[in-house]
Design a protein around this motif. Structure first.
Motif, PDB file in Angstrom:
ATOM      1  N   ALA A   1       6.910  13.055 -12.225  1.00  0.00           N
ATOM      2  CA  ALA A   1       7.869  13.072 -11.119  1.00  0.00           C
ATOM      3  C   ALA A   1       7.222  12.501  -9.853  1.00  0.00           C
ATOM      4  O   ALA A   1       6.097  12.878  -9.495  1.00  0.00           O
ATOM      5  N   LEU A   2       7.925  11.614  -9.172  1.00  0.00           N
ATOM      6  CA  LEU A   2       7.380  10.999  -7.955  1.00  0.00           C
ATOM      7  C   LEU A   2       7.126  11.990  -6.830  1.00  0.00           C
ATOM      8  O   LEU A   2       6.362  11.701  -5.915  1.00  0.00           O
ATOM      9  N   ASP A   3       7.759  13.153  -6.904  1.00  0.00           N
ATOM     10  CA  ASP A   3       7.527  14.147  -5.850  1.00  0.00           C
ATOM     11  C   ASP A   3       6.431  15.145  -6.222  1.00  0.00           C
ATOM     12  O   ASP A   3       6.244  16.144  -5.538  1.00  0.00           O
ATOM     13  N   SER A   4       5.667  14.855  -7.275  1.00  0.00           N
ATOM     14  CA  SER A   4       4.553  15.744  -7.628  1.00  0.00           C
ATOM     15  C   SER A   4       3.291  15.340  -6.864  1.00  0.00           C
ATOM     16  O   SER A   4       3.202  14.262  -6.278  1.00  0.00           O
ATOM     17  N   LYS A   5       2.312  16.203  -6.884  1.00  0.00           N
ATOM     18  CA  LYS A   5       1.081  16.076  -6.101  1.00  0.00           C
ATOM     19  C   LYS A   5       0.217  14.897  -6.569  1.00  0.00           C
ATOM     20  O   LYS A   5       0.047  14.660  -7.760  1.00  0.00           O
ATOM     21  N   VAL A   6      -0.359  14.182  -5.607  1.00  0.00           N
ATOM     22  CA  VAL A   6      -1.315  13.106  -5.899  1.00  0.00           C
ATOM     23  C   VAL A   6      -2.643  13.739  -6.305  1.00  0.00           C
ATOM     24  O   VAL A   6      -3.183  14.578  -5.588  1.00  0.00           O
TER      25      VAL A   6
ATOM     26  N   PRO B   1      -4.121   9.393   0.313  1.00  0.00           N
ATOM     27  CA  PRO B   1      -3.382   8.728   1.379  1.00  0.00           C
ATOM     28  C   PRO B   1      -1.991   9.329   1.582  1.00  0.00           C
ATOM     29  O   PRO B   1      -1.421   9.221   2.667  1.00  0.00           O
ATOM     30  N   TYR B   2      -1.447   9.962   0.555  1.00  0.00           N
ATOM     31  CA  TYR B   2      -0.141  10.621   0.611  1.00  0.00           C
ATOM     32  C   TYR B   2      -0.203  11.865  -0.254  1.00  0.00           C
ATOM     33  O   TYR B   2      -0.979  11.929  -1.206  1.00  0.00           O
ATOM     34  N   GLU B   3       0.599  12.854   0.068  1.00  0.00           N
ATOM     35  CA  GLU B   3       0.657  14.082  -0.724  1.00  0.00           C
ATOM     36  C   GLU B   3       1.384  13.865  -2.052  1.00  0.00           C
ATOM     37  O   GLU B   3       1.050  14.476  -3.049  1.00  0.00           O
TER      38      GLU B   3
ATOM     39  N   LEU C   1       6.659   6.018  -0.696  1.00  0.00           N
ATOM     40  CA  LEU C   1       7.948   5.325  -0.549  1.00  0.00           C
ATOM     41  C   LEU C   1       8.480   5.456   0.867  1.00  0.00           C
ATOM     42  O   LEU C   1       8.968   4.486   1.459  1.00  0.00           O
ATOM     43  N   GLU C   2       8.376   6.656   1.429  1.00  0.00           N
ATOM     44  CA  GLU C   2       8.869   6.900   2.785  1.00  0.00           C
ATOM     45  C   GLU C   2       8.104   6.090   3.830  1.00  0.00           C
ATOM     46  O   GLU C   2       8.623   5.799   4.895  1.00  0.00           O
ATOM     47  N   ASP C   3       6.857   5.717   3.492  1.00  0.00           N
ATOM     48  CA  ASP C   3       6.030   4.941   4.422  1.00  0.00           C
ATOM     49  C   ASP C   3       6.178   3.433   4.201  1.00  0.00           C
ATOM     50  O   ASP C   3       5.434   2.646   4.771  1.00  0.00           O
ATOM     51  N   GLY C   4       7.116   3.032   3.333  1.00  0.00           N
ATOM     52  CA  GLY C   4       7.384   1.617   3.159  1.00  0.00           C
ATOM     53  C   GLY C   4       6.741   0.955   1.952  1.00  0.00           C
ATOM     54  O   GLY C   4       6.916  -0.246   1.738  1.00  0.00           O
ATOM     55  N   TRP C   5       5.978   1.698   1.154  1.00  0.00           N
ATOM     56  CA  TRP C   5       5.415   1.126  -0.062  1.00  0.00           C
ATOM     57  C   TRP C   5       6.527   0.958  -1.086  1.00  0.00           C
ATOM     58  O   TRP C   5       7.396   1.809  -1.222  1.00  0.00           O
TER      59      TRP C   5
ATOM     60  N   PHE D   1      -7.539  10.385 -19.993  1.00  0.00           N
ATOM     61  CA  PHE D   1      -7.278   9.616 -18.785  1.00  0.00           C
ATOM     62  C   PHE D   1      -6.123  10.245 -18.011  1.00  0.00           C
ATOM     63  O   PHE D   1      -5.383  11.064 -18.530  1.00  0.00           O
ATOM     64  N   LEU D   2      -5.968   9.834 -16.764  1.00  0.00           N
ATOM     65  CA  LEU D   2      -4.849  10.308 -15.949  1.00  0.00           C
ATOM     66  C   LEU D   2      -3.601   9.538 -16.357  1.00  0.00           C
ATOM     67  O   LEU D   2      -3.539   8.313 -16.243  1.00  0.00           O
ATOM     68  N   LYS D   3      -2.605  10.239 -16.869  1.00  0.00           N
ATOM     69  CA  LYS D   3      -1.446   9.599 -17.484  1.00  0.00           C
ATOM     70  C   LYS D   3      -0.390   9.108 -16.507  1.00  0.00           C
ATOM     71  O   LYS D   3       0.279   8.125 -16.775  1.00  0.00           O
ATOM     72  N   HIS D   4      -0.193   9.780 -15.422  1.00  0.00           N
ATOM     73  CA  HIS D   4       0.958   9.519 -14.562  1.00  0.00           C
ATOM     74  C   HIS D   4       0.563   8.584 -13.422  1.00  0.00           C
ATOM     75  O   HIS D   4       0.383   8.982 -12.283  1.00  0.00           O
ATOM     76  N   GLU D   5       0.456   7.295 -13.772  1.00  0.00           N
ATOM     77  CA  GLU D   5      -0.051   6.267 -12.875  1.00  0.00           C
ATOM     78  C   GLU D   5       1.121   5.461 -12.304  1.00  0.00           C
ATOM     79  O   GLU D   5       1.956   4.969 -13.046  1.00  0.00           O
ATOM     80  N   PHE D   6       1.142   5.322 -10.984  1.00  0.00           N
ATOM     81  CA  PHE D   6       2.205   4.590 -10.300  1.00  0.00           C
ATOM     82  C   PHE D   6       1.577   3.523  -9.409  1.00  0.00           C
ATOM     83  O   PHE D   6       0.646   3.810  -8.662  1.00  0.00           O
ATOM     84  N   PHE D   7       2.101   2.299  -9.489  1.00  0.00           N
ATOM     85  CA  PHE D   7       1.625   1.196  -8.673  1.00  0.00           C
ATOM     86  C   PHE D   7       2.640   0.906  -7.574  1.00  0.00           C
ATOM     87  O   PHE D   7       3.820   0.749  -7.846  1.00  0.00           O
ATOM     88  N   PHE D   8       2.138   0.814  -6.348  1.00  0.00           N
ATOM     89  CA  PHE D   8       2.953   0.502  -5.188  1.00  0.00           C
ATOM     90  C   PHE D   8       2.400  -0.750  -4.520  1.00  0.00           C
ATOM     91  O   PHE D   8       1.218  -1.048  -4.645  1.00  0.00           O
ATOM     92  N   GLU D   9       3.255  -1.451  -3.783  1.00  0.00           N
ATOM     93  CA  GLU D   9       2.798  -2.612  -3.032  1.00  0.00           C
ATOM     94  C   GLU D   9       3.438  -2.655  -1.664  1.00  0.00           C
ATOM     95  O   GLU D   9       4.525  -2.115  -1.449  1.00  0.00           O
ATOM     96  N   LYS D  10       2.731  -3.294  -0.749  1.00  0.00           N
ATOM     97  CA  LYS D  10       3.266  -3.684   0.557  1.00  0.00           C
ATOM     98  C   LYS D  10       2.953  -5.161   0.707  1.00  0.00           C
ATOM     99  O   LYS D  10       1.866  -5.618   0.368  1.00  0.00           O
ATOM    100  N   LEU D  11       3.913  -5.904   1.223  1.00  0.00           N
ATOM    101  CA  LEU D  11       3.697  -7.298   1.546  1.00  0.00           C
ATOM    102  C   LEU D  11       3.460  -7.393   3.049  1.00  0.00           C
ATOM    103  O   LEU D  11       4.271  -6.910   3.833  1.00  0.00           O
ATOM    104  N   VAL D  12       2.349  -7.991   3.424  1.00  0.00           N
ATOM    105  CA  VAL D  12       1.936  -8.046   4.819  1.00  0.00           C
ATOM    106  C   VAL D  12       1.847  -9.508   5.254  1.00  0.00           C
ATOM    107  O   VAL D  12       1.214 -10.325   4.577  1.00  0.00           O
ATOM    108  N   SER D  13       2.477  -9.829   6.373  1.00  0.00           N
ATOM    109  CA  SER D  13       2.390 -11.181   6.927  1.00  0.00           C
ATOM    110  C   SER D  13       1.172 -11.280   7.830  1.00  0.00           C
ATOM    111  O   SER D  13       0.893 -10.374   8.606  1.00  0.00           O
ATOM    112  N   GLN D  14       0.457 -12.378   7.718  1.00  0.00           N
ATOM    113  CA  GLN D  14      -0.731 -12.595   8.547  1.00  0.00           C
ATOM    114  C   GLN D  14      -0.590 -13.876   9.326  1.00  0.00           C
ATOM    115  O   GLN D  14      -0.055 -14.840   8.872  1.00  0.00           O
TER     116      GLN D  14
END
Length: 91
Positions: free
Chosen positions: A17-22, A45-47, A53-57, A78-91
């Motif tokens: 669940a995405l609302d579970s503890k990191v 970095p997040y709980e 998601l709330e921070d824009g990832w 291994f840790l099973k519940h792996e989630f990948f997030f991204e942010k696109l940043v303009s430079q």
């Protein structure tokens, strides 16, 4: 001229669940402005995944849910519940 670069955040959660503890995390910065390394922080970095998601990832991959092999329900692995997030940043 602006260039878009990707930042990646990998969160390992306590459950699927995405609302579970990191419980584990890794960061990668394609902008080159930071060089995060494993173990560079005692606090996640997040709980939760929802916090990211709330921070824009943007979530772009979640681990496939695979049931434990019969008889291995309590084995350490291994840790099973792996989630990948991204942010696109303009430079």
């Amino acid at each position: 001229m602006t260039t878009t670069r990707q930042q990646v955040l990998v969160l390992y959660l306590d459950t699927s669940a995405l609302d579970s503890k990191v419980v584990g995390w890794a960061r990668y910065d394609g902008t080159g402005s930071t060089r995060p390394t494993t173990g560079d922080s005692d606090e996640p970095p997040y709980e939760t995944g929802v916090g990211a998601l709330e921070d824009g990832w943007r979530l772009f991959q979640a681990a496939q849910l695979v049931p434990p092999y019969p008889g291995a329900e309590h084995a350490t692995s291994f840790l099973k519940h792996e989630f990948f997030f991204e942010k696109l940043v303009s430079q």
